[in-house]
Design a protein around this motif. Structure first.
Motif, short mmCIF file in Angstrom:
data_model
loop_
_atom_site.label_atom_id
_atom_site.label_comp_id
_atom_site.label_asym_id
_atom_site.label_seq_id
_atom_site.Cartn_x
_atom_site.Cartn_y
_atom_site.Cartn_z
N ASP A 27 26.26 95.29 68.84
CA ASP A 27 25.05 94.53 69.13
C ASP A 27 25.27 93.03 68.95
OD1 ASP A 27 25.34 94.83 66.40
OD2 ASP A 27 23.22 95.19 66.01
N ALA A 28 26.46 92.56 69.29
CA ALA A 28 26.81 91.15 69.15
C ALA A 28 25.90 90.28 70.02
CB ALA A 28 28.27 90.92 69.52
N SER A 29 25.54 89.15 69.48
CA SER A 29 24.72 88.20 70.25
C SER A 29 25.60 87.14 70.92
CB SER A 29 23.69 87.53 69.33
OG SER A 29 24.30 86.95 68.21
N THR A 44 39.38 88.90 70.92
CA THR A 44 37.98 88.91 71.31
C THR A 44 37.19 88.88 70.02
OG1 THR A 44 38.46 90.24 73.29
CG2 THR A 44 36.16 90.11 72.58
N LEU A 45 36.32 87.92 69.91
CA LEU A 45 35.51 87.75 68.71
C LEU A 45 34.07 88.10 69.02
CD1 LEU A 45 35.71 86.65 65.74
CD2 LEU A 45 34.75 84.54 66.67
N TYR A 46 33.45 88.85 68.12
CA TYR A 46 32.06 89.28 68.28
C TYR A 46 31.25 88.75 67.11
CZ TYR A 46 34.62 92.74 71.05
OH TYR A 46 35.45 93.35 71.93
N LEU A 47 30.13 88.10 67.42
CA LEU A 47 29.23 87.59 66.39
C LEU A 47 27.83 88.15 66.60
CD1 LEU A 47 30.10 83.78 66.47
CD2 LEU A 47 30.74 85.40 64.70
N LYS A 48 27.22 88.57 65.53
CA LYS A 48 25.81 88.93 65.56
C LYS A 48 25.10 87.89 64.70
CE LYS A 48 22.39 92.44 64.50
NZ LYS A 48 22.15 93.77 63.90
N VAL A 49 24.37 87.02 65.35
CA VAL A 49 23.66 85.95 64.67
C VAL A 49 22.17 86.26 64.67
CG1 VAL A 49 23.16 83.47 64.66
CG2 VAL A 49 25.43 84.28 65.36
N VAL A 53 22.00 82.94 60.94
CA VAL A 53 22.96 83.46 59.97
C VAL A 53 23.89 84.43 60.68
CG1 VAL A 53 23.22 84.89 57.89
CG2 VAL A 53 21.39 83.19 58.01
N VAL A 54 25.19 84.33 60.38
CA VAL A 54 26.17 85.26 60.93
C VAL A 54 26.00 86.57 60.16
CG1 VAL A 54 28.60 85.74 61.38
CG2 VAL A 54 27.75 83.37 61.51
N GLU A 55 25.19 87.44 60.72
CA GLU A 55 24.89 88.70 60.05
C GLU A 55 26.07 89.66 60.10
OE1 GLU A 55 21.94 92.07 61.32
OE2 GLU A 55 20.82 90.50 60.25
N ASP A 56 26.81 89.64 61.23
CA ASP A 56 27.98 90.50 61.37
C ASP A 56 28.99 89.80 62.26
OD1 ASP A 56 29.59 92.70 60.99
OD2 ASP A 56 28.43 94.06 62.25
N ALA A 138 32.40 80.82 70.39
CA ALA A 138 31.32 81.81 70.33
C ALA A 138 30.06 81.19 69.73
CB ALA A 138 31.76 83.03 69.52
N LEU A 139 30.21 80.41 68.67
CA LEU A 139 29.06 79.76 68.04
C LEU A 139 28.37 78.79 68.99
CD1 LEU A 139 30.40 78.96 64.45
CD2 LEU A 139 28.74 80.73 65.10
#
Length: 149
Positions: A27-29, A44-49, A53-56, A138-139
């Motif tokens: 569920d990356a944003s 490949t980088l996945y961020l869930k923000v 806040v970087v939740e995951d 990504a950010l």
């Protein structure tokens, strides 16, 4: 100095053999791709923000020990942190790697300080920074594939 070198090698090997957050975040944003043609590293980088806040965070890919260890340590350093903190950590890490004669920001870097040893291998700096530039992409959600060339 050999103690720091030994610690650097031990931590690097540990994060390479058992990388933290080496997985896809379903569920990356935000996601970003990175490539280092010199060494063949791909990430490949996945961020869930959530609420700034970087939740995951997770990563997948192939690469050398330095690239993989740096990505593993990077994910640990930003997980649970604000986006502003993630940018500050990026800046501190980038400065440590690219300006080896300046005093690093030890308070911000924490365990990341051990990666300063990569400065002894100038051809490997691009391996160490690949995940970090991919994280910044990504950010910033710029949609560009990051390359070290």
């Amino acid at each position: 100095m050999s103690g720091l070198s030994d610690l650097y090698q031990e931590i690097l090997l540990e994060h390479n053999s058992k990388p933290r957050n080496f997985r896809k975040v379903e569920d990356a944003s935000a996601t970003a791709e990175g490539y280092n043609p010199l060494c063949g590293d791909q990430i490949t980088l996945y961020l869930k923000v959530v609420d700034n806040v970087v939740e995951d965070v997770g990563f997948q890919g192939v690469g050398c020990a330095i690239s993989r260890a740096s990505a593993s340590m990077m994910t640990q350093s930003i997980k649970g942190r604000s986006l502003d903190d993630a940018h500050v950590i990026f800046d501190a890490f980038h400065n440590m790697i690219t300006h080896p004669h300046e005093e690093p920001d030890y308070d911000t870097l924490g365990d990341l300080e051990t990666l300063s040893g990569v400065n002894e291998y100038p051809t490997r700096i691009k391996c160490a920074v690949l995940a970090w530039h991919t994280m910044r992409s990504a950010l910033n959600d710029d949609g560009q594939t990051v390359t070290t060339e």
